[in-house]
Design a protein around this motif. Structure first.
Motif, PDB file in Angstrom:
ATOM      1  N   ARG A 137      42.305  30.573  40.291  1.00 25.56           N
ATOM      2  CA  ARG A 137      43.389  31.454  39.860  1.00 25.56           C
ATOM      3  C   ARG A 137      44.719  31.074  40.507  1.00 25.56           C
ATOM      4  NH1 ARG A 137      40.949  37.110  41.491  1.00 25.56           N
ATOM      5  NH2 ARG A 137      40.474  35.798  43.317  1.00 25.56           N
ATOM      6  N   TRP A 138      45.771  31.124  39.700  1.00 30.54           N
ATOM      7  CA  TRP A 138      47.166  30.936  40.120  1.00 30.54           C
ATOM      8  C   TRP A 138      47.466  29.506  40.588  1.00 30.54           C
ATOM      9  CZ3 TRP A 138      44.602  34.856  43.334  1.00 30.54           C
ATOM     10  CH2 TRP A 138      44.447  36.072  42.653  1.00 30.54           C
TER      11      TRP A 138
ATOM     12  N   ASP B  45      41.123  29.467  44.775  1.00 24.06           N
ATOM     13  CA  ASP B  45      42.330  30.134  44.300  1.00 24.06           C
ATOM     14  C   ASP B  45      43.544  29.794  45.154  1.00 24.06           C
ATOM     15  OD1 ASP B  45      40.720  31.434  42.407  1.00 24.06           O
ATOM     16  OD2 ASP B  45      40.306  33.103  43.786  1.00 24.06           O
TER      17      ASP B  45
END
Length: 242
Positions: A186-187, A219
């Protein structure tokens, strides 16, 4: 911890450097976006590295940023923002490095990784190496695709891509330890995209840099940056301070 504060002639404001440790390999630490010199302490990175710091193996010089005026100032005048970033670069090179008194490793997480890449790739003779975690190396990403000559000098995917293959910096880069790491969770989309671009540039220029892509569960987060910092730190300590 020691704290040094002075009025920067380049930035025309007070800036602080927090120093952790009494000896060992020096690291110039850039905080995450919009953060200041207490960033590593506030998020537990100092505690993560405590054994290395207290054991005299590393010494961290943690700096402030002006990110809120530059990279994060999305509604500000782009020319002014770029010039302010260039002033920050000059502050680091001309005011911070002299207090270190040696060749540090430029390091940072997230936007701190971009800062580390900028100063190292522009002035490799002043650094022992670079460790960038989850950096985004295309300055245009923060400026809606806009670029001028000043911002170009702060955009590694641009200035490094255009570096001649016989440029003397290539030899300097290859005498140093260069590590770029990014997760695929994520991100991390933009970090993954621009790290891949940097890998292509390194290969094309025959620059011996290490680009690591960690798993899809990794992440853009302090949990992983702490693990990565410990993992890669060993490589800098094993090879010694060049």
């Amino acid at each position: 911890m020691q704290e040094i504060c002075w009025h920067s002639k380049y930035l025309r404001r007070n800036m602080t450097v927090k120093i952790y440790g009494k000896g060992g390999v020096p690291f110039l630490i850039f905080p995450t976006q919009d953060a200041m010199s207490d960033n590593f302490e506030n998020f537990g990175m100092i505690d993560t590295l405590r054994d290395f710091i207290d054991g005299g193996r590393i010494k961290l010089y943690c700096v402030d940023t002006v990110d809120q005026e530059t990279w994060s100032n999305v509604y500000g005048d782009k020319v002014w923002r770029a010039e302010r970033q260039e002033a920050y670069y000059s502050y680091i090179i001309e005011e911070v490095l002299p207090i270190i008194g040696g060749l540090p490793v430029a390091a940072g997480c997230s936007l701190g990784g971009l800062h580390a890449a900028i100063v190292f790739l522009r002035r490799p003779e002043l650094f022992a190496g670079m460790l960038s975690l989850s950096g985004v190396y295309d300055a245009k990403f923060f400026f809606d695709g806009w670029l001028n000559p000043v911002l170009y000098d702060n955009s590694p995917t641009d200035f490094l891509a255009n570096m001649p293959p016989n440029h003397p910096y290539i030899e300097l880069y290859n005498a140093k330890k260069i590590i770029l790491c990014v997760g695929q969770g994520r991100w991390e989309d933009e970090g993954r995209r621009t790290t891949a671009i940097m890998r292509e540039i390194f290969n094309a220029k025959k620059i011996r840099a290490q680009t690591d892509f960690w798993g899809f569960d990794v992440d853009h987060d302090w949990l992983w940056w702490k693990r990565q910092m410990l993992y890669f730190l060993a490589q800098f300590l094993e090879e010694g301070h060049r």
